[in-house]
Motif scaffolding. Sequence first.
Motif, PDB file in Angstrom:
ATOM      1  N   ALA A 160       0.840  -1.210   0.144  1.00 12.54           N
ATOM      2  CA  ALA A 160      -0.026   0.114  -0.038  1.00 12.54           C
ATOM      3  C   ALA A 160       0.837   1.298  -0.191  1.00 12.54           C
ATOM      4  CB  ALA A 160      -1.083  -0.136   1.245  1.00 12.54           C
ATOM      5  N   ALA A 161       0.478   2.337  -0.628  1.00 10.49           N
ATOM      6  CA  ALA A 161       1.162   3.465  -0.652  1.00 10.49           C
ATOM      7  C   ALA A 161       0.932   4.129   0.621  1.00 10.49           C
ATOM      8  CB  ALA A 161       0.757   4.538  -1.873  1.00 10.49           C
ATOM      9  N   VAL A 162       1.843   5.211   1.029  1.00  6.66           N
ATOM     10  CA  VAL A 162       1.854   5.889   2.062  1.00  6.66           C
ATOM     11  C   VAL A 162       0.426   6.884   1.797  1.00  6.66           C
ATOM     12  CG1 VAL A 162       2.906   7.705   3.319  1.00  6.66           C
ATOM     13  CG2 VAL A 162       4.295   6.046   2.630  1.00  6.66           C
ATOM     14  N   ALA A 163      -0.347   6.698   3.097  1.00 10.11           N
ATOM     15  CA  ALA A 163      -1.523   7.624   2.918  1.00 10.11           C
ATOM     16  C   ALA A 163      -1.207   9.355   3.025  1.00 10.11           C
ATOM     17  CB  ALA A 163      -2.632   7.485   4.079  1.00 10.11           C
ATOM     18  N   GLY A 164      -1.608  10.096   2.153  1.00 13.41           N
ATOM     19  CA  GLY A 164      -1.578  11.517   2.449  1.00 13.41           C
ATOM     20  C   GLY A 164       0.067  12.093   1.864  1.00 13.41           C
ATOM     21  N   THR A 165       0.493  12.944   2.046  1.00 14.24           N
ATOM     22  CA  THR A 165       1.914  13.288   1.686  1.00 14.24           C
ATOM     23  C   THR A 165       2.789  13.578   2.641  1.00 14.24           C
ATOM     24  OG1 THR A 165       1.110  15.606   1.796  1.00 14.24           O
ATOM     25  CG2 THR A 165       0.649  14.567  -0.341  1.00 14.24           C
ATOM     26  N   ARG A 166       4.100  13.542   2.123  1.00 14.69           N
ATOM     27  CA  ARG A 166       5.197  13.847   3.450  1.00 14.69           C
ATOM     28  C   ARG A 166       5.934  15.113   2.750  1.00 14.69           C
ATOM     29  NH1 ARG A 166       7.812   8.124   4.682  1.00 14.69           N
ATOM     30  NH2 ARG A 166       8.804   9.403   6.164  1.00 14.69           N
ATOM     31  N   ALA A 167       5.988  16.046   3.728  1.00 14.74           N
ATOM     32  CA  ALA A 167       6.397  17.339   2.953  1.00 14.74           C
ATOM     33  C   ALA A 167       8.138  17.399   2.820  1.00 14.74           C
ATOM     34  CB  ALA A 167       6.089  18.451   3.933  1.00 14.74           C
ATOM     35  N   ALA A 168       8.635  16.600   3.552  1.00 19.65           N
ATOM     36  CA  ALA A 168      10.170  16.521   3.552  1.00 19.65           C
ATOM     37  C   ALA A 168      10.794  16.203   2.404  1.00 19.65           C
ATOM     38  CB  ALA A 168      10.718  15.802   4.738  1.00 19.65           C
ATOM     39  N   ASP A 169      11.914  16.698   1.830  1.00 19.50           N
ATOM     40  CA  ASP A 169      12.696  16.010   0.767  1.00 19.50           C
ATOM     41  C   ASP A 169      13.194  14.825   1.202  1.00 19.50           C
ATOM     42  OD1 ASP A 169      12.086  18.311  -0.707  1.00 19.50           O
ATOM     43  OD2 ASP A 169      14.106  19.191  -0.559  1.00 19.50           O
ATOM     44  N   LEU A 170      13.777  13.810   0.284  1.00 17.57           N
ATOM     45  CA  LEU A 170      14.275  12.607   0.508  1.00 17.57           C
ATOM     46  C   LEU A 170      15.645  12.490   0.688  1.00 17.57           C
ATOM     47  CD1 LEU A 170      12.393  10.688  -2.320  1.00 17.57           C
ATOM     48  CD2 LEU A 170      11.476  11.372  -0.124  1.00 17.57           C
ATOM     49  N   ASP A 171      15.995  12.329   2.001  1.00 18.61           N
ATOM     50  CA  ASP A 171      17.378  12.265   2.572  1.00 18.61           C
ATOM     51  C   ASP A 171      17.950  10.780   2.134  1.00 18.61           C
ATOM     52  OD1 ASP A 171      16.536  10.362   4.166  1.00 18.61           O
ATOM     53  OD2 ASP A 171      16.586  11.637   5.853  1.00 18.61           O
ATOM     54  N   VAL A 172      19.055  10.791   2.307  1.00 19.17           N
ATOM     55  CA  VAL A 172      20.170   9.601   1.912  1.00 19.17           C
ATOM     56  C   VAL A 172      19.490   8.262   2.377  1.00 19.17           C
ATOM     57  CG1 VAL A 172      21.590   9.657   3.794  1.00 19.17           C
ATOM     58  CG2 VAL A 172      22.292   8.412   1.559  1.00 19.17           C
ATOM     59  N   ARG A 173      18.956   8.150   3.578  1.00 22.13           N
ATOM     60  CA  ARG A 173      18.143   7.181   4.375  1.00 22.13           C
ATOM     61  C   ARG A 173      16.925   6.706   3.364  1.00 22.13           C
ATOM     62  NH1 ARG A 173      13.982   6.427   7.081  1.00 22.13           N
ATOM     63  NH2 ARG A 173      13.759   8.680   7.428  1.00 22.13           N
ATOM     64  N   ARG A 174      16.386   7.727   3.065  1.00 23.73           N
ATOM     65  CA  ARG A 174      14.773   7.464   2.300  1.00 23.73           C
ATOM     66  C   ARG A 174      15.261   6.903   0.793  1.00 23.73           C
ATOM     67  NH1 ARG A 174      11.151  12.208   3.450  1.00 23.73           N
ATOM     68  NH2 ARG A 174       9.430  10.841   2.636  1.00 23.73           N
ATOM     69  N   VAL A 175      16.289   7.645   0.058  1.00 23.61           N
ATOM     70  CA  VAL A 175      16.720   7.305  -1.213  1.00 23.61           C
ATOM     71  C   VAL A 175      17.204   5.922  -1.167  1.00 23.61           C
ATOM     72  CG1 VAL A 175      18.034   7.787  -3.199  1.00 23.61           C
ATOM     73  CG2 VAL A 175      16.889   9.641  -1.716  1.00 23.61           C
ATOM     74  N   LEU A 176      17.882   5.730  -0.031  1.00 24.60           N
ATOM     75  CA  LEU A 176      18.603   4.144   0.105  1.00 24.60           C
ATOM     76  C   LEU A 176      17.344   3.143  -0.075  1.00 24.60           C
ATOM     77  CD1 LEU A 176      20.940   2.572  -0.242  1.00 24.60           C
ATOM     78  CD2 LEU A 176      21.199   2.724   2.354  1.00 24.60           C
ATOM     79  N   ALA A 177      16.323   3.551   0.716  1.00 27.85           N
ATOM     80  CA  ALA A 177      15.238   2.693   0.991  1.00 27.85           C
ATOM     81  C   ALA A 177      14.369   2.511  -0.290  1.00 27.85           C
ATOM     82  CB  ALA A 177      14.350   3.205   2.187  1.00 27.85           C
ATOM     83  N   TRP A 178      14.462   3.475  -0.945  1.00 31.12           N
ATOM     84  CA  TRP A 178      13.671   3.689  -2.349  1.00 31.12           C
ATOM     85  C   TRP A 178      14.552   2.597  -3.419  1.00 31.12           C
ATOM     86  CZ3 TRP A 178      13.510   8.871  -5.477  1.00 31.12           C
ATOM     87  CH2 TRP A 178      12.841   8.595  -6.665  1.00 31.12           C
ATOM     88  N   TRP A 179      15.836   2.621  -3.256  1.00 28.24           N
ATOM     89  CA  TRP A 179      16.600   1.836  -3.982  1.00 28.24           C
ATOM     90  C   TRP A 179      16.491   0.330  -3.743  1.00 28.24           C
ATOM     91  CZ3 TRP A 179      18.722  -0.356  -7.991  1.00 28.24           C
ATOM     92  CH2 TRP A 179      19.700  -1.518  -7.976  1.00 28.24           C
ATOM     93  N   ARG A 180      16.434   0.105  -2.378  1.00 30.72           N
ATOM     94  CA  ARG A 180      16.145  -1.293  -1.904  1.00 30.72           C
ATOM     95  C   ARG A 180      14.941  -1.885  -2.170  1.00 30.72           C
ATOM     96  NH1 ARG A 180      21.455  -2.360  -1.490  1.00 30.72           N
ATOM     97  NH2 ARG A 180      22.554  -1.278   0.275  1.00 30.72           N
ATOM     98  N   GLY A 181      13.820  -1.023  -2.308  1.00 24.29           N
ATOM     99  CA  GLY A 181      12.514  -1.461  -2.542  1.00 24.29           C
ATOM    100  C   GLY A 181      12.622  -1.906  -3.981  1.00 24.29           C
TER     101      GLY A 181
END
Length: 217
Positions: free
Chosen positions: A31-52
């Motif tokens: 399931a996609a994240v409900a709503g929106t998240r205002a913060a830009d994507l830091d290295v941790r989140r970009v790495l999670a993006w890549w892993r996914g």
Amino acid sequence: MKERQTTRVATDVATEAENVLELREDGHRVAAVAGTRAADLDVRRVLAWWRGFEEQVSSRGEELRGLGPELEEAARAADAILAKTPPVLAADVFDAVAVGFASVPGIPTLLGPWFAEFARSCGREAGTHELADAAWAGMFAVQRAGAPAPGAGSLVDAMAPAADALAGADVADVPAVAALHAAYRAAADGTRHTVVDGVVDPGALVVTWFFERGTVV
């Protein structure tokens, strides 16, 4: 009777396209994240993006019509770089992926310059403006590397609408994750237009999965 059969075939084709565009992990829909998240994507989140994204390619490689092994090899090459030099910036993740993909012939080589533009545009974090800039520049880089123009039923048919959606989100000052939702929907629509005999173009599907994974970080 012929009209009803034609309708049934069209429905079956549409259903198959929807199935391959659905985000799944271990056989279950993510399931996609409900709503929106205002913060830009830091290295941790970009790495999670890549892993996914990597997991998506690995677990659903059979849907890529023979491209799965090439993409898995490229992912392993990227992971080796990330393991040797852990990323500090968001750009570092994309740079490792770009180098890893460029080392494997075929579709991965085409995607190499695309990821390189994400590395170039992003710095410490990836915001909507950086993602929009990367998506447009990356699409043109892929075309310079040999991909056709939009409309030929290739990965560019997912890249072009996604880039356009990100550009619109940038103008509207939409946060990064919400912008990636828009990019994913646009890429999915473009991918549906590549369907031939019930089969979507695997390169376009990979691009769609990439943006889709960005919506759940």
